[in-house]
Write an enzyme that holds these catalytic residues in place. Structure first.
Site, PDB file in Angstrom:
ATOM      1  N   GLN A 196       0.860  -1.181   0.000  1.00  0.00           N
ATOM      2  CA  GLN A 196       0.000   0.000   0.000  1.00  0.00           C
ATOM      3  C   GLN A 196       0.896   1.230   0.000  1.00  0.00           C
ATOM      4  O   GLN A 196       1.464   1.607   1.027  1.00  0.00           O
ATOM      5  CB  GLN A 196      -0.928  -0.037   1.211  1.00  0.00           C
ATOM      6  CG  GLN A 196      -1.782  -1.298   1.281  1.00  0.00           C
ATOM      7  CD  GLN A 196      -2.804  -1.386   0.154  1.00  0.00           C
ATOM      8  OE1 GLN A 196      -3.841  -0.723   0.186  1.00  0.00           O
ATOM      9  NE2 GLN A 196      -2.541  -2.222  -0.827  1.00  0.00           N
ATOM     10  N   ALA A 237     -11.664   2.342   4.595  1.00  0.00           N
ATOM     11  CA  ALA A 237     -10.689   1.548   3.850  1.00  0.00           C
ATOM     12  C   ALA A 237      -9.852   2.421   2.919  1.00  0.00           C
ATOM     13  O   ALA A 237     -10.056   3.629   2.787  1.00  0.00           O
ATOM     14  CB  ALA A 237     -11.404   0.455   3.067  1.00  0.00           C
ATOM     15  N   HIS A 238      -8.918   1.761   2.218  1.00  0.00           N
ATOM     16  CA  HIS A 238      -7.966   2.491   1.364  1.00  0.00           C
ATOM     17  C   HIS A 238      -8.658   3.231   0.228  1.00  0.00           C
ATOM     18  O   HIS A 238      -9.596   2.761  -0.388  1.00  0.00           O
ATOM     19  CB  HIS A 238      -6.881   1.561   0.826  1.00  0.00           C
ATOM     20  CG  HIS A 238      -7.370   0.376   0.049  1.00  0.00           C
ATOM     21  ND1 HIS A 238      -6.534  -0.634  -0.342  1.00  0.00           N
ATOM     22  CD2 HIS A 238      -8.588   0.029  -0.401  1.00  0.00           C
ATOM     23  CE1 HIS A 238      -7.219  -1.538  -1.009  1.00  0.00           C
ATOM     24  NE2 HIS A 238      -8.468  -1.157  -1.047  1.00  0.00           N
ATOM     25  N   ASN A 239      -8.155   4.437   0.008  1.00  0.00           N
ATOM     26  CA  ASN A 239      -8.585   5.307  -1.094  1.00  0.00           C
ATOM     27  C   ASN A 239     -10.027   5.784  -0.994  1.00  0.00           C
ATOM     28  O   ASN A 239     -10.597   6.271  -1.978  1.00  0.00           O
ATOM     29  CB  ASN A 239      -8.353   4.623  -2.446  1.00  0.00           C
ATOM     30  CG  ASN A 239      -6.880   4.365  -2.693  1.00  0.00           C
ATOM     31  OD1 ASN A 239      -6.420   3.226  -2.619  1.00  0.00           O
ATOM     32  ND2 ASN A 239      -6.123   5.424  -2.958  1.00  0.00           N
TER      33      ASN A 239
END
Length: 342
Positions: A196, A237-239
């Protein structure tokens, strides 16, 4: 802490009716307030408590002030007045004062004027703490991260590397910002981790509750705009991107690459699918399951409200038969249509 009614009225922008020199020490509810305390009345269903209040003064609307038996602070939005009064009389201690001898601070970290760092905190290489930033005991701030001016972290907050928080933010204990997003490829049944490589960028005046997690981006950054408030135990969560002024209640879960617009209100324990967009001005009621994009502002709900167990069992049994009932209804409609054509 003490403040006169005149000083408090000036802070609230309220019209004072009463002794301007009266001293106020704290805020309390209308039915429990006593001498030296200011109460507020913002909901008409509590108006009956006004006649018997023992408060020194009450924050209320003009139409309620004629019935107020004590001093009053008159303004259009008493609930806002309550918030401002509570801020003025706040006695919450700072997470840290000065720089504790047990704190570990990298030599190349940049510390602005008035920075405070609590016991056993770790500040890694390249970190920037702007003027007045406060880092509570046991916090970890990873390489090249940044706290804006007057941002406060309570105890045991973890910021991984390349995390940016703007000015005047508040992060409660146990929160983790910048952990790896949940990114994996599958190679014949074996999980292959995807590094990541993005970061987390959080705007100004953002408040984040205890034990919330905000993952770093897979490539680009996870983005939280200014004036966002996030409750306890949320998972972002991511993004994910969250727009200006959005509020999120506890236990909400957001999957990766979700985009949430401005001024959205999200009820507790809601769940959002990833890779979709929620437009500005959307309200999601508690425990909603949001699986599709929302393109129109408004109030949205899902789930079954609480019933007695007996009622719920009947509802669940009927839900399990919906497909069969649909097929039977379709057959009946077809028969009726055929009959009408003869």
């Amino acid at each position: 802490m003490k403040v006169t009614l005149q000083e408090l009225a000036g802070h609230l922008g309220a019209e004072l009716k009463g002794d301007p020199g009266m001293e106020i020490t704290r805020v309390n509810t209308l039915d429990k307030a006593g001498p030296g305390e200011v109460a507020f009345l913002s909901d008409s269903k509590y108006r009956h408590l006004l006649a018997e209040t023992k408060a020194a003064a009450v924050i209320l609307k003009a139409e309620d002030s004629v019935a107020c038996p004590v001093a009053s602070l008159v303004m259009a939005d008493p609930y806002l007045g309550f918030a401002l009064a509570a801020q003025r009389l706040d006695t919450t201690p700072q997470p840290a004062v000065d720089i504790h001898p047990s704190a570990v601070v990298a030599q190349d970290a940049t510390l602005g004027a008035g920075v405070a760092i609590g016991a056993n905190a770790v500040i890694e290489s390249g970190v920037v703490l702007e003027a007045g930033a406060v880092v509570g005991p046991g916090c970890f701030i990873g390489k090249n991260s940044k706290l804006g001016a007057r941002t406060r972290l309570w105890a045991n907050v973890t910021l991984y590397h390349n995390v940016v928080l703007g000015s005047d933010c508040l992060v409660q204990s146990g929160t983790v910002i910048g952990a790896d997003g949940f990114g994996y490829a599958n190679n014949k049944g074996e999980w292959v981790k995807i590094p990541q490589l993005g970061g987390v960028v959080i705007g100004n005046r953002v408040e984040i509750g205890a034990c919330t997690t905000i993952d770093r981006g897979a490539l680009g950054d996870t983005l939280i705009a200014d004036n966002v408030i996030i409750d306890n135990q949320c998972q972002i969560a991511h993004n994910v991107e969250i727009g200006y002024g959005t509020a999120m209640a506890g236990g909400t879960i957001m999957a990766g690459s979700l985009k949430v617009g401005k001024y959205c209100i999200i009820g507790g324990a809601s769940v959002f699918n990833g890779h979709m967009e929620i437009c500005d001005g959307v309200t999601i009621t508690g425990m909603a399951m949001v699986m599709r994009p929302i393109t129109e502002p408004g109030v949205y709900s899902s789930g079954i409200p609480l019933q007695t167990n007996k009622e719920w069992r009947k509802t669940a049994a009927r839900v399990m038969r919906i497909d069969d009932m649909h097929k039977r209804l379709s057959r009946l409609e077809k028969q009726l249509n055929n009959s009408s054509e003869e």
